[in-house]
Design a protein around this motif. Sequence first.
Motif, PDB file in Angstrom:
ATOM      1  N   ILE A 203       0.574  -1.122  -0.765  1.00 44.54           N
ATOM      2  CA  ILE A 203      -0.215   0.101   0.092  1.00 44.54           C
ATOM      3  C   ILE A 203       0.536   1.364  -0.102  1.00 44.54           C
ATOM      4  O   ILE A 203       0.429   2.204  -0.804  1.00 44.54           O
ATOM      5  CB  ILE A 203      -0.597   0.307   1.047  1.00 44.54           C
ATOM      6  CG1 ILE A 203      -1.873  -0.944   0.967  1.00 44.54           C
ATOM      7  CG2 ILE A 203      -1.635   1.485   1.748  1.00 44.54           C
ATOM      8  CD1 ILE A 203      -2.660  -1.342   2.250  1.00 44.54           C
ATOM      9  N   ALA A 204       2.032   1.491   1.114  1.00 43.56           N
ATOM     10  CA  ALA A 204       2.757   2.463   0.719  1.00 43.56           C
ATOM     11  C   ALA A 204       3.719   2.991  -0.330  1.00 43.56           C
ATOM     12  O   ALA A 204       4.399   3.380  -0.740  1.00 43.56           O
ATOM     13  CB  ALA A 204       3.741   1.890   2.194  1.00 43.56           C
TER      14      ALA A 204
ATOM     15  N   PHE B 253     -10.520   3.257  -7.362  1.00 40.39           N
ATOM     16  CA  PHE B 253     -11.114   2.286  -8.209  1.00 40.39           C
ATOM     17  C   PHE B 253     -11.813   2.564  -9.374  1.00 40.39           C
ATOM     18  O   PHE B 253     -13.234   1.488  -9.749  1.00 40.39           O
ATOM     19  CB  PHE B 253     -11.534   1.293  -7.352  1.00 40.39           C
ATOM     20  CG  PHE B 253     -10.673   0.704  -5.803  1.00 40.39           C
ATOM     21  CD1 PHE B 253     -10.327  -0.106  -6.016  1.00 40.39           C
ATOM     22  CD2 PHE B 253     -10.809   2.382  -4.910  1.00 40.39           C
ATOM     23  CE1 PHE B 253      -9.269  -0.479  -4.781  1.00 40.39           C
ATOM     24  CE2 PHE B 253     -10.269   1.093  -3.753  1.00 40.39           C
ATOM     25  CZ  PHE B 253      -9.482   0.151  -3.551  1.00 40.39           C
ATOM     26  N   ALA B 254     -11.800   3.468 -10.355  1.00 40.22           N
ATOM     27  CA  ALA B 254     -12.134   3.794 -11.248  1.00 40.22           C
ATOM     28  C   ALA B 254     -12.454   2.397 -11.923  1.00 40.22           C
ATOM     29  O   ALA B 254     -11.875   1.454 -12.475  1.00 40.22           O
ATOM     30  CB  ALA B 254     -11.376   5.093 -12.262  1.00 40.22           C
ATOM     31  N   PHE B 255     -14.289   2.587 -12.971  1.00 38.98           N
ATOM     32  CA  PHE B 255     -14.518   1.699 -13.701  1.00 38.98           C
ATOM     33  C   PHE B 255     -13.739   1.811 -14.944  1.00 38.98           C
ATOM     34  O   PHE B 255     -13.998   2.883 -15.688  1.00 38.98           O
ATOM     35  CB  PHE B 255     -15.471   1.685 -13.777  1.00 38.98           C
ATOM     36  CG  PHE B 255     -16.533   1.696 -12.519  1.00 38.98           C
ATOM     37  CD1 PHE B 255     -15.879   0.926 -11.959  1.00 38.98           C
ATOM     38  CD2 PHE B 255     -17.931   1.075 -11.591  1.00 38.98           C
ATOM     39  CE1 PHE B 255     -16.580  -0.183 -10.037  1.00 38.98           C
ATOM     40  CE2 PHE B 255     -18.470   0.778 -10.801  1.00 38.98           C
ATOM     41  CZ  PHE B 255     -17.899   0.551 -10.438  1.00 38.98           C
TER      42      PHE B 255
ATOM     43  N   ILE C  80      -9.135  -7.521  -3.288  1.00 33.82           N
ATOM     44  CA  ILE C  80     -10.462  -6.646  -2.837  1.00 33.82           C
ATOM     45  C   ILE C  80     -10.071  -5.538  -2.650  1.00 33.82           C
ATOM     46  O   ILE C  80     -10.376  -4.428  -3.680  1.00 33.82           O
ATOM     47  CB  ILE C  80     -11.431  -6.947  -2.064  1.00 33.82           C
ATOM     48  CG1 ILE C  80     -12.476  -6.897  -2.247  1.00 33.82           C
ATOM     49  CG2 ILE C  80     -10.203  -6.426  -0.900  1.00 33.82           C
ATOM     50  CD1 ILE C  80     -13.234  -6.548  -1.512  1.00 33.82           C
ATOM     51  N   MET C  81      -8.554  -5.458  -2.414  1.00 34.95           N
ATOM     52  CA  MET C  81      -7.518  -4.212  -2.737  1.00 34.95           C
ATOM     53  C   MET C  81      -7.157  -3.456  -3.294  1.00 34.95           C
ATOM     54  O   MET C  81      -6.442  -2.478  -3.480  1.00 34.95           O
ATOM     55  CB  MET C  81      -6.921  -3.667  -0.763  1.00 34.95           C
ATOM     56  CG  MET C  81      -7.693  -3.795  -0.007  1.00 34.95           C
ATOM     57  SD  MET C  81      -7.208  -4.211   1.764  1.00 34.95           S
ATOM     58  CE  MET C  81      -6.148  -3.072   1.733  1.00 34.95           C
ATOM     59  N   GLU C  82      -6.678  -4.473  -4.071  1.00 33.36           N
ATOM     60  CA  GLU C  82      -6.061  -4.399  -5.477  1.00 33.36           C
ATOM     61  C   GLU C  82      -4.575  -3.689  -5.047  1.00 33.36           C
ATOM     62  O   GLU C  82      -3.819  -3.089  -5.084  1.00 33.36           O
ATOM     63  CB  GLU C  82      -6.375  -3.324  -6.811  1.00 33.36           C
ATOM     64  CG  GLU C  82      -7.788  -3.715  -7.248  1.00 33.36           C
ATOM     65  CD  GLU C  82      -8.647  -3.355  -7.692  1.00 33.36           C
ATOM     66  OE1 GLU C  82      -7.678  -3.170  -8.949  1.00 33.36           O
ATOM     67  OE2 GLU C  82      -9.581  -2.526  -8.507  1.00 33.36           O
TER      68      GLU C  82
ATOM     69  N   TYR D 106      -0.857  -5.336 -13.203  1.00 34.09           N
ATOM     70  CA  TYR D 106      -2.143  -5.924 -13.346  1.00 34.09           C
ATOM     71  C   TYR D 106      -2.618  -5.300 -11.151  1.00 34.09           C
ATOM     72  O   TYR D 106      -4.071  -5.474 -11.257  1.00 34.09           O
ATOM     73  CB  TYR D 106      -2.536  -6.705 -13.433  1.00 34.09           C
ATOM     74  CG  TYR D 106      -2.083  -7.034 -14.562  1.00 34.09           C
ATOM     75  CD1 TYR D 106      -3.091  -6.499 -15.737  1.00 34.09           C
ATOM     76  CD2 TYR D 106      -1.251  -7.488 -15.348  1.00 34.09           C
ATOM     77  CE1 TYR D 106      -2.622  -6.810 -16.859  1.00 34.09           C
ATOM     78  CE2 TYR D 106      -0.810  -7.998 -16.048  1.00 34.09           C
ATOM     79  CZ  TYR D 106      -1.364  -7.706 -17.552  1.00 34.09           C
ATOM     80  OH  TYR D 106      -1.978  -7.275 -19.300  1.00 34.09           O
ATOM     81  N   GLN D 107      -2.444  -4.949 -10.295  1.00 33.32           N
ATOM     82  CA  GLN D 107      -2.444  -4.314  -9.533  1.00 33.32           C
ATOM     83  C   GLN D 107      -3.234  -5.498  -8.816  1.00 33.32           C
ATOM     84  O   GLN D 107      -4.652  -5.842  -8.086  1.00 33.32           O
ATOM     85  CB  GLN D 107      -3.733  -3.665  -9.112  1.00 33.32           C
ATOM     86  CG  GLN D 107      -2.699  -1.482  -9.881  1.00 33.32           C
ATOM     87  CD  GLN D 107      -3.680  -1.011 -10.046  1.00 33.32           C
ATOM     88  OE1 GLN D 107      -4.328  -0.710  -9.860  1.00 33.32           O
ATOM     89  NE2 GLN D 107      -3.442   0.375 -10.513  1.00 33.32           N
ATOM     90  N   MET D 108      -2.131  -6.990  -8.503  1.00 32.50           N
ATOM     91  CA  MET D 108      -2.358  -8.201  -7.971  1.00 32.50           C
ATOM     92  C   MET D 108      -2.061  -8.573  -6.392  1.00 32.50           C
ATOM     93  O   MET D 108      -0.694  -8.370  -7.603  1.00 32.50           O
ATOM     94  CB  MET D 108      -3.478  -8.490  -9.037  1.00 32.50           C
ATOM     95  CG  MET D 108      -2.447  -9.574  -9.590  1.00 32.50           C
ATOM     96  SD  MET D 108      -2.847 -10.396 -10.867  1.00 32.50           S
ATOM     97  CE  MET D 108      -4.399  -9.311 -12.082  1.00 32.50           C
TER      98      MET D 108
END
Length: 664
Positions: free
Chosen positions: A267-268, A408-410, A293-295, A359-361
């Motif tokens: 996150i940081a 978390f923009a669509f 879920i927090m990507e 991909y933020q995962m």
Amino acid sequence: MQEVTIGIAGAAGDGLDKSGDTLAKICGRLGLHVYAYNSYQSIIRGGHIWLKLRIGDQKVYNHGDKLTALIALNQDSLERHASEVDEGGVIIFNSDKLKCDPSLVRKGVQILPIPINEITAEIVKTHGALAPIMQNTVALGAVLKLANLGLEKANAVVSDTFAYKGDKVVDLNTSILKCSYDYAASHAKPITKEWKFTNKAHPFTTGNEAIALGAYAAGCKFYSAYPMTPASTILHWMCAHSQETGIVVKQGEDELAVMNMTIGAGIAGARSMCATSGGGFALMTEAIGMAGIMEIPIVCVEVQRGGPSTGLPTKTEQADLFQVYGASQGEYPRLLVAPYDVADAYQTTIDAFNYADRYQMPVTILSDLLLSEHHETVEKEAFHTNVKIDRGEIVSSWPENKGKYKRFAFTESGISPRALPGTANTLYVSATDEHDEESILVSDMFTAPPIRRKIMEKRMRKMDLLLKDLPAPKLEGPQDADVTLVCWGSTVGVVREAVDQLNATGVKANYICIKYIYPFHAKEVTEILSKAKKKISVEVNFTSQMARYIRSETGIAMDAHINRYDGEPIEPKELTERVKEILAGKPRNLDVSEAEAKELAYHYLRTHNGEKLRPIKLLKESPNGFGEPTWAIELAERVSGKPGGKMKIGIKTGATHKFEPASE
């Protein structure tokens, strides 16, 4: 290819690893290739340790199934392994303490008992009495001569290894090597031909070290772990090199803390990684879902070992596939990948960090004890430093006129703009509850089914892009093969050699290795396997987990399965013979073999008799009231050789039906 396999056997604390490491470094500097496998127990002293080094003038991909030389450091090791040495080989031991029963030795095998006290007498006058562990160095000197490896590189390695202890210690070790080298020259014949040394040095390292190096090369800045075999050596490397690499290393109080700290570092904005084995991963699974879920981009290494529960802490297995696949509740984007050798472990780790950021995962690397802990020589070029680092869509600034920042923009790609803490105008909540574009929770008073649907679709859209980004598996070998072997992870090394053996004997064979597990290349795998004449999965587990997974993704079932689940890796000859049996329609024989019966007898004697006896003769018998055929085993006293009793072990069940010591 010219090759030689040297086995070193003894007890924990006898210094096998140091001797093996020295021998491997010598070979590596000579330009030879080495693959080492250490079968050890989870104890500090005692027990039985068995180290094999396969050495070749070309790349070797597994520890093989031959034994050319045995260095036995205690009596138990002589009795266990003397009979495994192939014709033309040699058995080396300290004759001041040990004796080798000729009945244990195959025809054409040399016995080289070394009178250590006698040949080191002059050295003792200069350096004083030798420590018992120096018998390793004596044996090593003999092997260097018989394997035609010379002393020049050996002296250089010893000098480098003991330089910090001073010239006297270096001189002691080089003198011992020389005296046993000369003794072997006049008392035994060489076990190899002369080598053509390239003198191109090859690094000698493990999968875990390659993973740690890959993490550093990829820009990892935070590493957390709780010690758990066989993942612990990643932590060891990170701790030893934290200052020079700038990686912050934290040992958590448990695996829950480890995963949560890793996510916090992600996150940081730090590239963060953690590692564990199956038991520790069980504690991490809920938090991995949180990263989903927090990507949050993180990398987790799961090194498989024998399970379930504590299981076999120091033995290899590939039985955690469905545990890792099913990690956490619900569905979320993630990548599961299984590297297949040491060099690939390095590159896979670099790629894992890039995929995680892009991909933020969360990304989970599935290794196993064999890959993570065995040593092998690797081409220097494999550890390249030309590393491309892709941090993905990180927002460096967010002007107020751009509108509200939506973490978390669509988006059409499913990848949303990621802002690191401290970026102006980008405040958001990073929570474990479901949320909308702006990170407002939709799990309570603001619940909204359409929001849940669209953000779920947004997250999972990334998987389609990721799949296109991943290299698809390829078929290796002749296209018109009679049999196709399907494997994953570290089994690829033995499968590759078995395929070569099969093709050399007229059985056309090829193979496919599954590296990227989720998302899965269903289309490409279906296309390959639908054309295969005979499909056989090769796995180090009981239930053929990869085969079951492939069937769930493609609808294609294997025609047969080859499994090993005793904690040891599959060997080439074993695999080749089983493939031929399958092609001939022969069912697998699960009866206890003579070699297994002998090992079962040793186990019983070690645990019930204080190792006073040993098995000397085995014969098959009819049931005789035991409900199954049995192995009738004659025992002898280990020291005197006098009759020691009898045992009966079930051929079907492996049960010890009877132990009858000799009457006094």
